[in-house]
Structure formats: C-alpha cells, structure tokens
Design a protein around this motif. Structure first.
Motif, PDB file in Angstrom:
ATOM      1  N   VAL A 189       0.482   5.998   4.010  1.00 41.66           N
ATOM      2  CA  VAL A 189       1.110   5.281   5.120  1.00 41.66           C
ATOM      3  C   VAL A 189       2.503   5.808   5.429  1.00 41.66           C
ATOM      4  CG1 VAL A 189       1.993   3.428   3.624  1.00 41.66           C
ATOM      5  CG2 VAL A 189       1.609   2.990   6.070  1.00 41.66           C
ATOM      6  N   SER A 190       3.250   6.250   4.418  1.00 44.72           N
ATOM      7  CA  SER A 190       4.618   6.723   4.658  1.00 44.72           C
ATOM      8  C   SER A 190       4.647   8.005   5.477  1.00 44.72           C
ATOM      9  CB  SER A 190       5.342   6.946   3.327  1.00 44.72           C
ATOM     10  OG  SER A 190       4.711   7.963   2.569  1.00 44.72           O
ATOM     11  N   ILE A 228       0.812  -1.219   0.000  1.00 42.91           N
ATOM     12  CA  ILE A 228       0.000   0.000   0.000  1.00 42.91           C
ATOM     13  C   ILE A 228       0.847   1.272   0.000  1.00 42.91           C
ATOM     14  CG2 ILE A 228      -2.041  -1.061   1.026  1.00 42.91           C
ATOM     15  CD1 ILE A 228      -1.043   0.000   3.764  1.00 42.91           C
ATOM     16  N   THR A 229       2.124   1.141  -0.312  1.00 42.64           N
ATOM     17  CA  THR A 229       3.038   2.282  -0.287  1.00 42.64           C
ATOM     18  C   THR A 229       2.578   3.384  -1.239  1.00 42.64           C
ATOM     19  OG1 THR A 229       4.830   0.707   0.138  1.00 42.64           O
ATOM     20  CG2 THR A 229       5.454   2.959  -0.449  1.00 42.64           C
ATOM     21  N   GLU A 243     -10.931   6.822   2.635  1.00 41.33           N
ATOM     22  CA  GLU A 243     -10.160   5.790   3.315  1.00 41.33           C
ATOM     23  C   GLU A 243     -10.167   4.512   2.476  1.00 41.33           C
ATOM     24  OE1 GLU A 243     -13.656   4.115   6.310  1.00 41.33           O
ATOM     25  OE2 GLU A 243     -12.344   5.734   7.011  1.00 41.33           O
ATOM     26  N   VAL A 244      -9.475   3.500   2.962  1.00 40.85           N
ATOM     27  CA  VAL A 244      -9.446   2.204   2.284  1.00 40.85           C
ATOM     28  C   VAL A 244     -10.753   1.478   2.581  1.00 40.85           C
ATOM     29  CG1 VAL A 244      -8.294  -0.036   2.156  1.00 40.85           C
ATOM     30  CG2 VAL A 244      -6.934   2.067   2.413  1.00 40.85           C
ATOM     31  N   PRO A 245     -11.527   1.114   1.558  1.00 39.35           N
ATOM     32  CA  PRO A 245     -12.811   0.447   1.823  1.00 39.35           C
ATOM     33  C   PRO A 245     -12.637  -1.037   2.130  1.00 39.35           C
ATOM     34  CG  PRO A 245     -12.526   0.754  -0.534  1.00 39.35           C
ATOM     35  CD  PRO A 245     -11.322   1.380   0.120  1.00 39.35           C
ATOM     36  N   THR A 246     -13.485  -1.540   3.004  1.00 37.36           N
ATOM     37  CA  THR A 246     -13.544  -2.985   3.209  1.00 37.36           C
ATOM     38  C   THR A 246     -14.488  -3.578   2.173  1.00 37.36           C
ATOM     39  OG1 THR A 246     -15.444  -2.915   4.705  1.00 37.36           O
ATOM     40  CG2 THR A 246     -13.249  -2.662   5.702  1.00 37.36           C
ATOM     41  N   PHE A 247     -14.350  -4.872   1.924  1.00 37.28           N
ATOM     42  CA  PHE A 247     -15.250  -5.522   0.990  1.00 37.28           C
ATOM     43  C   PHE A 247     -16.670  -5.523   1.541  1.00 37.28           C
ATOM     44  CE2 PHE A 247     -16.868  -9.598  -0.985  1.00 37.28           C
ATOM     45  CZ  PHE A 247     -17.131  -9.013  -2.215  1.00 37.28           C
ATOM     46  N   GLU A 248     -16.798  -5.659   2.849  1.00 38.95           N
ATOM     47  CA  GLU A 248     -18.121  -5.615   3.464  1.00 38.95           C
ATOM     48  C   GLU A 248     -18.794  -4.269   3.196  1.00 38.95           C
ATOM     49  OE1 GLU A 248     -21.589  -6.308   5.512  1.00 38.95           O
ATOM     50  OE2 GLU A 248     -20.071  -7.767   4.869  1.00 38.95           O
ATOM     51  N   GLU A 249     -18.037  -3.199   3.284  1.00 36.61           N
ATOM     52  CA  GLU A 249     -18.592  -1.876   2.986  1.00 36.61           C
ATOM     53  C   GLU A 249     -19.019  -1.761   1.526  1.00 36.61           C
ATOM     54  OE1 GLU A 249     -16.014   0.718   6.293  1.00 36.61           O
ATOM     55  OE2 GLU A 249     -15.261   0.438   4.238  1.00 36.61           O
ATOM     56  N   VAL A 250     -18.256  -2.377   0.632  1.00 39.91           N
ATOM     57  CA  VAL A 250     -18.613  -2.357  -0.792  1.00 39.91           C
ATOM     58  C   VAL A 250     -19.914  -3.107  -1.029  1.00 39.91           C
ATOM     59  CG1 VAL A 250     -17.941  -3.172  -3.092  1.00 39.91           C
ATOM     60  CG2 VAL A 250     -16.272  -2.023  -1.633  1.00 39.91           C
ATOM     61  N   LEU A 251     -20.077  -4.260  -0.387  1.00 44.60           N
ATOM     62  CA  LEU A 251     -21.307  -5.028  -0.531  1.00 44.60           C
ATOM     63  C   LEU A 251     -22.509  -4.232  -0.025  1.00 44.60           C
ATOM     64  CD1 LEU A 251     -20.023  -8.554   0.562  1.00 44.60           C
ATOM     65  CD2 LEU A 251     -20.646  -7.831  -1.750  1.00 44.60           C
ATOM     66  N   GLN A 252     -22.341  -3.539   1.083  1.00 43.63           N
ATOM     67  CA  GLN A 252     -23.424  -2.706   1.606  1.00 43.63           C
ATOM     68  C   GLN A 252     -23.725  -1.541   0.670  1.00 43.63           C
ATOM     69  OE1 GLN A 252     -22.196  -1.577   5.573  1.00 43.63           O
ATOM     70  NE2 GLN A 252     -22.212  -3.682   6.317  1.00 43.63           N
ATOM     71  N   TRP A 253     -22.672  -0.938   0.115  1.00 42.80           N
ATOM     72  CA  TRP A 253     -22.834   0.150  -0.856  1.00 42.80           C
ATOM     73  C   TRP A 253     -23.594  -0.335  -2.085  1.00 42.80           C
ATOM     74  CZ3 TRP A 253     -20.265  -0.035  -5.709  1.00 42.80           C
ATOM     75  CH2 TRP A 253     -20.397   1.110  -6.487  1.00 42.80           C
ATOM     76  N   ALA A 254     -23.230  -1.516  -2.593  1.00 41.22           N
ATOM     77  CA  ALA A 254     -23.893  -2.060  -3.780  1.00 41.22           C
ATOM     78  C   ALA A 254     -25.379  -2.299  -3.513  1.00 41.22           C
ATOM     79  CB  ALA A 254     -23.211  -3.354  -4.216  1.00 41.22           C
ATOM     80  N   GLU A 255     -25.703  -2.749  -2.313  1.00 48.39           N
ATOM     81  CA  GLU A 255     -27.104  -2.973  -1.969  1.00 48.39           C
ATOM     82  C   GLU A 255     -27.868  -1.648  -1.898  1.00 48.39           C
ATOM     83  OE1 GLU A 255     -27.139  -5.259   1.629  1.00 48.39           O
ATOM     84  OE2 GLU A 255     -26.449  -7.094   0.628  1.00 48.39           O
ATOM     85  N   ARG A 256     -27.254  -0.640  -1.283  1.00 47.73           N
ATOM     86  CA  ARG A 256     -27.905   0.687  -1.200  1.00 47.73           C
ATOM     87  C   ARG A 256     -28.121   1.273  -2.582  1.00 47.73           C
ATOM     88  NH1 ARG A 256     -24.019   1.569   2.765  1.00 47.73           N
ATOM     89  NH2 ARG A 256     -22.880   2.994   1.378  1.00 47.73           N
ATOM     90  N   GLU A 257     -27.089   1.214  -3.405  1.00 46.32           N
ATOM     91  CA  GLU A 257     -27.195   1.785  -4.749  1.00 46.32           C
ATOM     92  C   GLU A 257     -28.191   1.001  -5.603  1.00 46.32           C
ATOM     93  OE1 GLU A 257     -25.939   4.515  -6.144  1.00 46.32           O
ATOM     94  OE2 GLU A 257     -25.072   5.115  -4.225  1.00 46.32           O
ATOM     95  N   ALA A 281      -8.406  -1.801  12.002  1.00 44.76           N
ATOM     96  CA  ALA A 281      -8.490  -0.514  12.705  1.00 44.76           C
ATOM     97  C   ALA A 281      -7.303   0.377  12.351  1.00 44.76           C
ATOM     98  CB  ALA A 281      -8.550  -0.749  14.212  1.00 44.76           C
ATOM     99  N   GLU A 282      -6.118  -0.205  12.259  1.00 41.65           N
ATOM    100  CA  GLU A 282      -4.937   0.571  11.882  1.00 41.65           C
ATOM    101  C   GLU A 282      -5.030   1.054  10.441  1.00 41.65           C
ATOM    102  OE1 GLU A 282      -1.476  -1.461  14.690  1.00 41.65           O
ATOM    103  OE2 GLU A 282      -2.008  -2.397  12.778  1.00 41.65           O
ATOM    104  N   LEU A 283      -5.481   0.168   9.563  1.00 43.55           N
ATOM    105  CA  LEU A 283      -5.589   0.518   8.154  1.00 43.55           C
ATOM    106  C   LEU A 283      -6.587   1.647   7.944  1.00 43.55           C
ATOM    107  CD1 LEU A 283      -4.105  -0.722   5.723  1.00 43.55           C
ATOM    108  CD2 LEU A 283      -6.191  -2.016   5.230  1.00 43.55           C
ATOM    109  N   LYS A 284      -7.613   1.689   8.773  1.00 40.69           N
ATOM    110  CA  LYS A 284      -8.646   2.721   8.635  1.00 40.69           C
ATOM    111  C   LYS A 284      -8.155   4.111   9.055  1.00 40.69           C
ATOM    112  CE  LYS A 284     -12.442   0.937   6.911  1.00 40.69           C
ATOM    113  NZ  LYS A 284     -13.090   1.510   5.698  1.00 40.69           N
ATOM    114  N   THR A 285      -6.971   4.194   9.656  1.00 44.49           N
ATOM    115  CA  THR A 285      -6.412   5.514   9.986  1.00 44.49           C
ATOM    116  C   THR A 285      -5.693   6.125   8.783  1.00 44.49           C
ATOM    117  OG1 THR A 285      -4.280   4.664  10.781  1.00 44.49           O
ATOM    118  CG2 THR A 285      -6.088   4.784  12.379  1.00 44.49           C
ATOM    119  N   LEU A 286      -5.502   5.329   7.724  1.00 45.95           N
ATOM    120  CA  LEU A 286      -4.824   5.808   6.523  1.00 45.95           C
ATOM    121  C   LEU A 286      -5.823   6.419   5.547  1.00 45.95           C
ATOM    122  CD1 LEU A 286      -2.509   2.720   5.847  1.00 45.95           C
ATOM    123  CD2 LEU A 286      -2.078   4.693   7.336  1.00 45.95           C
ATOM    124  N   ARG A 287      -5.301   7.170   4.575  1.00 44.64           N
ATOM    125  CA  ARG A 287      -6.138   7.714   3.514  1.00 44.64           C
ATOM    126  C   ARG A 287      -5.557   7.329   2.162  1.00 44.64           C
ATOM    127  NH1 ARG A 287      -9.146   7.803   6.866  1.00 44.64           N
ATOM    128  NH2 ARG A 287     -10.608   9.404   7.600  1.00 44.64           N
TER     129      ARG A 287
END
Length: 376
Positions: free
Chosen positions: A101-102, A95-96, A158-172, A132-138
C-alpha cells in the motif's frame, strides 16, 4: 522433554459422533472431563498458522495452499472488514507491513494514526478501503528481515476475501475427497463494532451461506475477546475457541466493560468452567502451558492442560516457529537469530503436555513432531 501422555485425550467414537461428524456437545453444556474431539481430525492436530507463513507471505492463497499441501489438519484465517463491510483475511487491520500500500501514491492520503485496542498505530487500515480498492494491492512478507526467502513472493498474491477462502476450501475438499478445516478468528471485534462493522454477524452469514454453521461443520471459530465468542455462540453452532494471551494479559472487551479478570483468572478452574458455558476450547499462549524461567528457558508444565480437560475444553495453544528468534533459549542452535533452532524438540516438549493441537508457521515440522504423539 516431558513424558507424553496420549491416553489423556478422549476421542468419542463414531457411534456417538456419526460417521465423519465433528460434535463438540451442546453449547453451554460442557460435561466435566468429556471432550469431544472431531472424529475426522487427528489428535494432536496441527493448525497452519496464517497458512504456511514460515514459507510464504501470510494470509495469501500461496500460504494457505502450501499449508494444505503439506498436510496441515486445519488452516487459519484472521478476519478484518473493509470500509464497505466485506471480510478479508489479514492478521491486522493495519496493512502497512503486509501489503504494498505504501507504494500506491493514490492512497498516500489514507495514511493515518489510530488507537486500536489501546495501542497507537500509524499506517493504512482496511476499514478505510473499499474491497475494490483493497484488491488493487498485493501482499508481501511481514517480517522480511527474519524471512528474507519469503520476499521472493512479494507481489504475487492479492489480499483474499473470506468468501474466496470458503470457495477455495470447497474446491479443495471436492478435489481431495475430504473436508477442508478452517480456524477462523475475529480480530478486534469490539473496535470494529464501535465503527459499525460488527464481525460476528457477517461471519455467521458467510458460514450459513456455505453450510458451515452447524455443530459438525469443518471449522473452529476463535477470538481473543470472550464476548465475541458469546455472540457467535448465539448465531452458529460450530465449535468455538477462546484465545488467551499471557497470564498477565486482560481481554480488550474486559477492559472496555470493566471486567477485572485477567488470563490468569480465566485459566483457573472456575474461569475455565465459565468459558465452557459458551466455548469448546481455549487457545492459550505457549507460556501458559509451559512457563519460562527468568532466563526464558522452559520450566515445568502448568496444570492448565489438566484443568481445561477437566472442564471439557480442548487446547490449541499458539505459536511455534522454526527460527531461533522465536524459540526459548534452550532450543536455539547457533548464533544466527534467523537460523533454524531445535523446533522439533520444542514441539515435542509442548505436545508431551497432552494438548489437543498446536498452531505453527511451519506445518511440515509440526506434523513430523505430532506423528509421534498420535494414536494409530
């Protein structure tokens, strides 16, 4: 520019598929010449590659949303795991280049050197971070030298989780009154399985939780490793695509298992017949569809489209981008490598081979070209 051949596709009727359903036939039983294209998707379809990554930093909700708003038929996600086993959307576990992250001193000691699929890399890797650590990155633009305009959006998402993408797809989907299709890739599955972070089981569990594991579910599953697709074929029933590099490339799982076959072997009729036992499509590198000459210019189309269709497989090759630097020399315009070339012309040359879909960083351009090839 080659003559288009829209009649080469076989779209099964609603009577065979059921209203709005997308069925690719029984796993392992692809009938020669019988390709079932999802009834609700156009042919050729356009996949928003990592979203609309020509205009927003890749694998962000900004990129996914823009691709959907532009009209992309399918939106792509690449999946890698975190240290605590969550699936997140990044093209690579390194993810560099795609996050800030740097700039986080608290993670300076996480920088390391690893070998991923035989390639030595130095940087920061998702498997060394908790969610949780990854979610502090942009997120940020991966190739700022080429897409300076995308840097405007550095730090917005931020970095999306796959779960968030699935929820987004359902909303859309609810908002639009139609299903939102996803093209989901397992990245470096052999590597991650060696770390105890197997991707396929986690992916299958997430799909089942959202009812996206069935034959008529609105997603394709894809991987550059055939064994990953074979594993997924035992876990879920939704359509699957084996990604293929250039002809000389060899899947990493083949390298680790001692299988001597290369992509050149897999796109021969016998190789395609083998793939059709557990996959419903292939996603080859563009050069597999139309080889290049010694100067990098387009040559004559190969027989892969015809041969894959004869094996009952659909084709979703990758990836077309608008900038000169990514185009064959005969489609470049002007001297600025970051300026736009004749990507419309390149799209049309590829679509004219009879492929069933195409990945693009620029879904709007791709859709404009595809419209000329779709049956109305």
């Amino acid at each position: 520019m080659h003559n288009r051949q829209p009649g080469r596709r076989m779209v099964l009727g609603a009577a065979a598929l059921g209203a709005g359903a997308a069925v690719f036939g029984t796993a392992g039983q692809a009938s020669a010449g019988q390709r079932a294209v999802p009834q609700e998707l156009p042919v050729p379809l356009i996949v928003g590659h990592r979203g609309a990554s020509g205009y927003r930093p890749e694998h962000t909700f900004g990129s996914y949303q823009l691709a959907l708003d532009m009209g992309a038929d399918v939106i792509e996600q690449d999946l890698v795991p975190t240290k605590d086993g969550h699936l997140v959307c990044r093209h690579e576990n390194d993810i560099t280049a795609t996050t800030d992250v740097s700039a986080h001193p608290e993670f300076a000691d996480r920088k390391t050197t690893k070998s991923v699929d035989g390639v030595k890399l130095t940087g920061w890797f998702t498997e060394d971070f908790t969610l949780a650590e990854l979610k502090t990155l942009r997120a940020k633009e991966r190739i700022p030298g080429t897409r300076q305009h995308n840097t405007l959006y550095d730090g917005v998402w931020e970095v999306p989780t796959f779960e968030e993408v699935l929820q987004w797809a359902e909303r859309e989907g609810r908002k639009r009154g139609r299903r939102v299709w996803l093209h989901i890739e397992t990245k470096h599955p052999t590597y991650f399985r060696g770390l105890g972070l197997g991707l396929e089981e986690r992916l299958a569990k997430a799909l089942r939780a959202h009812g996206r594991h069935r034959k008529n579910s609105p997603n394709f599953l894809q991987s550059f490793e055939p064994s990953s697709i074979q594993r997924l074929d035992k876990l879920v029933d939704c359509p699957k695509v084996v990604l293929l590099g250039t002809l000389k490339d060899r899947p990493w799982d083949f390298t680790t298992s001692g299988d001597p076959r290369t992509v050149a072997d897999l796109v021969k009729p016998e190789g395609l017949k083998w793939l059709a036992r557990f996959a419903q499509g292939i996603g080859p590198d563009l050069t597999v569809i139309i080889p290049r000459d010694k100067d990098g210019k387009l040559g004559e189309p190969s027989s892969v489209v015809k041969d894959a269709h004869a094996a009952g497989l659909v084709l979703h090759p990758y990836t077309v981008r608008n900038e000169n630097t990514f185009l064959p020399p005969d489609y470049r315009r002007g001297t600025d490598p970051n300026g736009y070339g004749d990507s419309l012309g390149f799209f049309k040359a590829l679509l004219g081979t009879g492929i069933d879909g195409l990945f693009s960083d620029n879904p709007d351009t791709a859709l404009l070209a595809a419209a000329q090839f779709r049956k109305h």
